[in-house]
Write a protein that holds these residues in place. Structure first.
Motif, PDB file in Angstrom:
ATOM      1  N   THR A 158      24.867 -21.140  42.819  1.00 40.18           N
ATOM      2  CA  THR A 158      24.465 -19.988  43.609  1.00 40.18           C
ATOM      3  C   THR A 158      25.189 -18.700  43.259  1.00 40.18           C
ATOM      4  N   THR A 159      26.215 -18.748  42.418  1.00 39.90           N
ATOM      5  CA  THR A 159      27.067 -17.576  42.352  1.00 39.90           C
ATOM      6  C   THR A 159      26.829 -16.674  41.152  1.00 39.90           C
ATOM      7  N   THR A 160      26.701 -17.238  39.958  1.00 40.66           N
ATOM      8  CA  THR A 160      26.722 -16.403  38.772  1.00 40.66           C
ATOM      9  C   THR A 160      25.321 -16.116  38.275  1.00 40.66           C
ATOM     10  N   THR A 161      25.026 -14.876  38.023  1.00 40.83           N
ATOM     11  CA  THR A 161      23.708 -14.489  37.567  1.00 40.83           C
ATOM     12  C   THR A 161      23.830 -13.621  36.333  1.00 40.83           C
ATOM     13  N   GLN A 162      22.999 -13.863  35.355  1.00 44.29           N
ATOM     14  CA  GLN A 162      22.918 -13.006  34.183  1.00 44.29           C
ATOM     15  C   GLN A 162      21.518 -12.418  34.149  1.00 44.29           C
ATOM     16  N   ALA A 163      21.406 -11.155  34.465  1.00 44.36           N
ATOM     17  CA  ALA A 163      20.093 -10.526  34.484  1.00 44.36           C
ATOM     18  C   ALA A 163      19.625 -10.294  33.047  1.00 44.36           C
ATOM     19  N   PRO A 164      18.412 -10.712  32.705  1.00 47.61           N
ATOM     20  CA  PRO A 164      17.945 -10.526  31.335  1.00 47.61           C
ATOM     21  C   PRO A 164      17.657  -9.068  31.032  1.00 47.61           C
ATOM     22  N   LEU A 211      26.151 -20.911  36.597  1.00 48.52           N
ATOM     23  CA  LEU A 211      25.115 -20.083  35.988  1.00 48.52           C
ATOM     24  C   LEU A 211      23.746 -20.369  36.579  1.00 48.52           C
ATOM     25  N   ARG A 212      23.078 -19.342  37.035  1.00 48.35           N
ATOM     26  CA  ARG A 212      21.680 -19.435  37.479  1.00 48.35           C
ATOM     27  C   ARG A 212      20.843 -18.628  36.506  1.00 48.35           C
ATOM     28  N   LEU A 213      19.988 -19.311  35.753  1.00 50.10           N
ATOM     29  CA  LEU A 213      19.275 -18.701  34.643  1.00 50.10           C
ATOM     30  C   LEU A 213      17.782 -18.636  34.910  1.00 50.10           C
ATOM     31  N   ASP A 214      17.114 -17.716  34.203  1.00 49.18           N
ATOM     32  CA  ASP A 214      15.668 -17.521  34.303  1.00 49.18           C
ATOM     33  C   ASP A 214      14.963 -18.626  33.516  1.00 49.18           C
ATOM     34  N   THR A 216      12.162 -18.782  32.281  1.00 48.49           N
ATOM     35  CA  THR A 216      11.240 -18.341  31.236  1.00 48.49           C
ATOM     36  C   THR A 216      11.963 -17.761  30.022  1.00 48.49           C
ATOM     37  N   ARG A 217      13.300 -17.717  30.058  1.00 49.60           N
ATOM     38  CA  ARG A 217      14.078 -17.098  28.987  1.00 49.60           C
ATOM     39  C   ARG A 217      14.957 -18.125  28.286  1.00 49.60           C
ATOM     40  N   ASP A 218      15.341 -17.810  27.036  1.00 48.16           N
ATOM     41  CA  ASP A 218      16.245 -18.650  26.264  1.00 48.16           C
ATOM     42  C   ASP A 218      17.670 -18.102  26.336  1.00 48.16           C
ATOM     43  N   TYR A 219      18.655 -19.016  26.235  1.00 50.33           N
ATOM     44  CA  TYR A 219      20.054 -18.616  26.423  1.00 50.33           C
ATOM     45  C   TYR A 219      20.954 -19.298  25.401  1.00 50.33           C
ATOM     46  N   LEU A 220      21.976 -18.557  24.966  1.00 47.31           N
ATOM     47  CA  LEU A 220      23.061 -19.096  24.171  1.00 47.31           C
ATOM     48  C   LEU A 220      24.322 -19.013  25.027  1.00 47.31           C
ATOM     49  N   VAL A 221      24.842 -20.165  25.436  1.00 49.75           N
ATOM     50  CA  VAL A 221      26.001 -20.227  26.328  1.00 49.75           C
ATOM     51  C   VAL A 221      27.245 -20.444  25.484  1.00 49.75           C
ATOM     52  N   LYS A 222      28.206 -19.518  25.582  1.00 46.63           N
ATOM     53  CA  LYS A 222      29.434 -19.608  24.802  1.00 46.63           C
ATOM     54  C   LYS A 222      30.606 -19.934  25.711  1.00 46.63           C
ATOM     55  N   MET A 223      31.327 -20.983  25.359  1.00 45.48           N
ATOM     56  CA  MET A 223      32.497 -21.395  26.118  1.00 45.48           C
ATOM     57  C   MET A 223      33.713 -20.576  25.709  1.00 45.48           C
ATOM     58  N   PRO A 224      34.727 -20.497  26.588  1.00 42.46           N
ATOM     59  CA  PRO A 224      35.935 -19.745  26.227  1.00 42.46           C
ATOM     60  C   PRO A 224      36.715 -20.424  25.108  1.00 42.46           C
ATOM     61  N   ALA A 225      37.645 -19.659  24.507  1.00 38.94           N
ATOM     62  CA  ALA A 225      38.437 -20.182  23.396  1.00 38.94           C
ATOM     63  C   ALA A 225      39.438 -21.234  23.846  1.00 38.94           C
ATOM     64  N   THR A 226      39.764 -21.255  25.134  1.00 40.21           N
ATOM     65  CA  THR A 226      40.654 -22.269  25.694  1.00 40.21           C
ATOM     66  C   THR A 226      39.889 -23.068  26.738  1.00 40.21           C
ATOM     67  N   ALA A 227      40.501 -24.114  27.252  1.00 40.77           N
ATOM     68  CA  ALA A 227      39.816 -25.005  28.183  1.00 40.77           C
ATOM     69  C   ALA A 227      39.395 -24.271  29.451  1.00 40.77           C
ATOM     70  N   LEU A 228      38.175 -24.549  29.909  1.00 39.42           N
ATOM     71  CA  LEU A 228      37.699 -24.074  31.209  1.00 39.42           C
ATOM     72  C   LEU A 228      38.283 -25.010  32.264  1.00 39.42           C
ATOM     73  N   THR A 229      39.220 -24.510  33.035  1.00 40.65           N
ATOM     74  CA  THR A 229      39.976 -25.345  33.957  1.00 40.65           C
ATOM     75  C   THR A 229      39.657 -24.968  35.397  1.00 40.65           C
ATOM     76  N   VAL A 235      28.396 -25.374  35.705  1.00 38.84           N
ATOM     77  CA  VAL A 235      27.050 -25.621  36.227  1.00 38.84           C
ATOM     78  C   VAL A 235      26.076 -24.729  35.473  1.00 38.84           C
ATOM     79  N   ILE A 236      25.024 -25.329  34.915  1.00 38.63           N
ATOM     80  CA  ILE A 236      23.952 -24.564  34.268  1.00 38.63           C
ATOM     81  C   ILE A 236      22.653 -24.907  34.975  1.00 38.63           C
ATOM     82  N   ASN A 237      22.138 -23.967  35.747  1.00 35.51           N
ATOM     83  CA  ASN A 237      20.921 -24.160  36.537  1.00 35.51           C
ATOM     84  C   ASN A 237      19.844 -23.241  35.981  1.00 35.51           C
TER      85      ASN A 237
END
Length: 453
Positions: A158-164, A211-214, A216-229, A235-237
């Motif tokens: 519910t929290t993170t949104t990336q507007a296309p 992540l809450r994604l559209d 109808t759109r394509d996405y490239l998800v990049k992780m951080p250089a260090t561990a996500l802790t 979450v990829i929705n």
């Protein structure tokens, strides 16, 4: 002036006052020694008081290669052996943490070279309880798991949104075969990522992990250089085609009464095309769920060169807090592809119930080059049912290796029976070692490309 004390009374008073001071100075101590022969690390721990000792073998970048928690009596010596699976490491660090009663955790560490036999003893230091993970339980699991999964909760991100951005004229781009530098080169994989059209790039961070994604759109998800802790992993929705290559997720101690979702590594939900997960390393001292799938829209899920290490419950007798899984699906996907996957679990490995909450029947679950091991407890592999299939659907299984619970054996580690999983399942470990090691998957992952047989 107060009355003078007799000599006897004065001595008694002095003795009484000295007792608390002596007790206060007797802080718990932990002695850790370690030796190495090739890739095998032998560790000996000796606590000054009875308690729980957690031992972790770490790479130079602090990534945990192996860990184990044991109960040790006062002044007793416990010997543990670890396989490091890090042929690129010249040195590892062994960290021991003692937790006894209400005392602060006490930590000792020692550095060990892997190419020679060494032995070193270090002194103990106290650490703050706020940052120290609680040790995992080490009791044997119940004789047989419950026939249904009772601890699943399906929540929406519910929290993170990336507007296309406004969509330009359609163009087609392919993700790079080597998205990260460093790390170890892996084997070629069977399935390439989907071709992305005008993809939106999302950079995952501690504050951008839900992540809450559209759709109808394509996405490239990049992780951080260090561990996500932290809690809840990633979450990829949503999203149509979604590609994630390389990355590390670490789930530390989540408090005394956390929700199960906070102890999960990765949650994939509601993709409409293909989601491609590659080179991901999931671990942590409080990891209780690896990868959960809610793909009721009929997506294709590809998971390759991924390692999920030591999913475990806190209650390893009744499993009242959770039934841990490496990969679980309770809705879809239509097509699941897993290639070069490794994991360890104290309860279940794969728990497949694609029609439990979904209405799209699977067309195929294709499983290749997989090794799943029961967690070592007191030197023995212990777990529940490592392969669980709730209903019949098309599957292709090849080169799937199991190290089952010592007392259950292969027959009782496959539900409803071994014939449901087919001849592609065999007991033991791959001749060349795990298909996806911590040295391959992770933040420095590099893909070797695609097109394996």
């Amino acid at each position: 002036m107060p009355p003078r004390l007799s000599l006897v009374a004065a001595l008694a008073l002095a003795a009484t006052c000295a007792v608390p001071a002596a007790s206060a100075s007797a802080a718990p101590r932990l002695q850790v020694t370690a030796s190495a022969h090739a890739q095998t690390v032998t560790v000996k721990v000796k606590p000054s008081v009875a308690g729980r000792v957690q031992v972790a073998v770490q790479r130079p970048d602090r990534r945990v290669l192996a860990s184990r928690s044991v109960t040790v009596g006062r002044g007793k010596v416990k010997t543990l052996k670890f396989q490091t699976s890090c042929k690129a490491c010249a040195r590892v660090k062994v960290v021991g943490t003692l937790k006894a009663g209400g005392s602060r955790p006490v930590q000792s560490s020692v550095a060990v070279r892997l190419d020679v036999v060494t032995e070193t003893t270090t002194t103990s230091t106290s650490t703050s309880t706020a940052g120290a993970p609680a040790p995992a339980a080490s009791k044997a699991p119940a004789a047989a798991p419950a026939p249904t999964k009772t601890s699943v909760t399906t929540t929406s991100s519910t929290t993170t949104t990336q507007a296309p951005a406004p969509a330009p004229a359609p163009t087609v781009t392919a993700p790079a075969a080597t998205p990260a530098t460093g790390g170890s080169t892996a084997a070629r994989l069977t399935w390439a990522p989907p071709t992305l059209s005008n993809p939106i790039t999302i950079n995952v961070s501690a504050s951008n992990r839900n992540l809450r994604l559209d759709g109808t759109r394509d996405y490239l998800v990049k992780m951080p250089a260090t561990a996500l802790t932290g809690a809840n992993g990633l979450v990829i929705n949503g999203g149509h085609h979604v590609v994630l290559v390389g990355g590390e997720i670490d789930i530390p101690w989540q408090g005394d009464t956390p929700p199960v979702n906070s102890r999960r590594g990765l949650y994939l939900q509601n993709q409409t095309g293909t989601i491609h997960i590659e080179g991901l390393y999931i671990h942590g001292s409080d990891l209780s769920e690896g990868i959960d799938l809610d793909e009721r829209l009929g997506a294709t899920v590809q998971i390759q060169n991924t390692r999920v290490e030591n999913v475990h419950a806190r209650d390893e007798v009744g499993f009242t807090d959770n039934h841990p899984d490496l990969i679980q699906t309770w809705a879809g996907p239509a097509l699941l592809r897993v290639d070069h996957f490794s994991g360890t679990s104290d309860y279940q490995g794969f728990f497949f119930a694609p029609m439990q909450y979904g209405s799209v029947p699977p067309t195929l679950f294709d499983l290749r080059h997989i090794d799943i091991s029961a967690t070592l407890r007191a030197g023995e592999p212990k777990a529940g049912v490592l392969l669980w299939q709730s209903s019949s659907f098309p599957m292709n299984v090849s080169d799937l290796y199991l190290v089952p619970d010592k007392h259950k054996g292969m027959w009782n580690s496959q539900w409803p029976n071994p014939s449901a999983w087919g001849p592609g399942v065999q007991q033991g470990v791959p001749a060349a070692g795990s298909f996806a090691t911590g040295a391959i998957a992770g933040a420095g992952y590099r893909s070797a490309g695609y097109g394996a047989a």
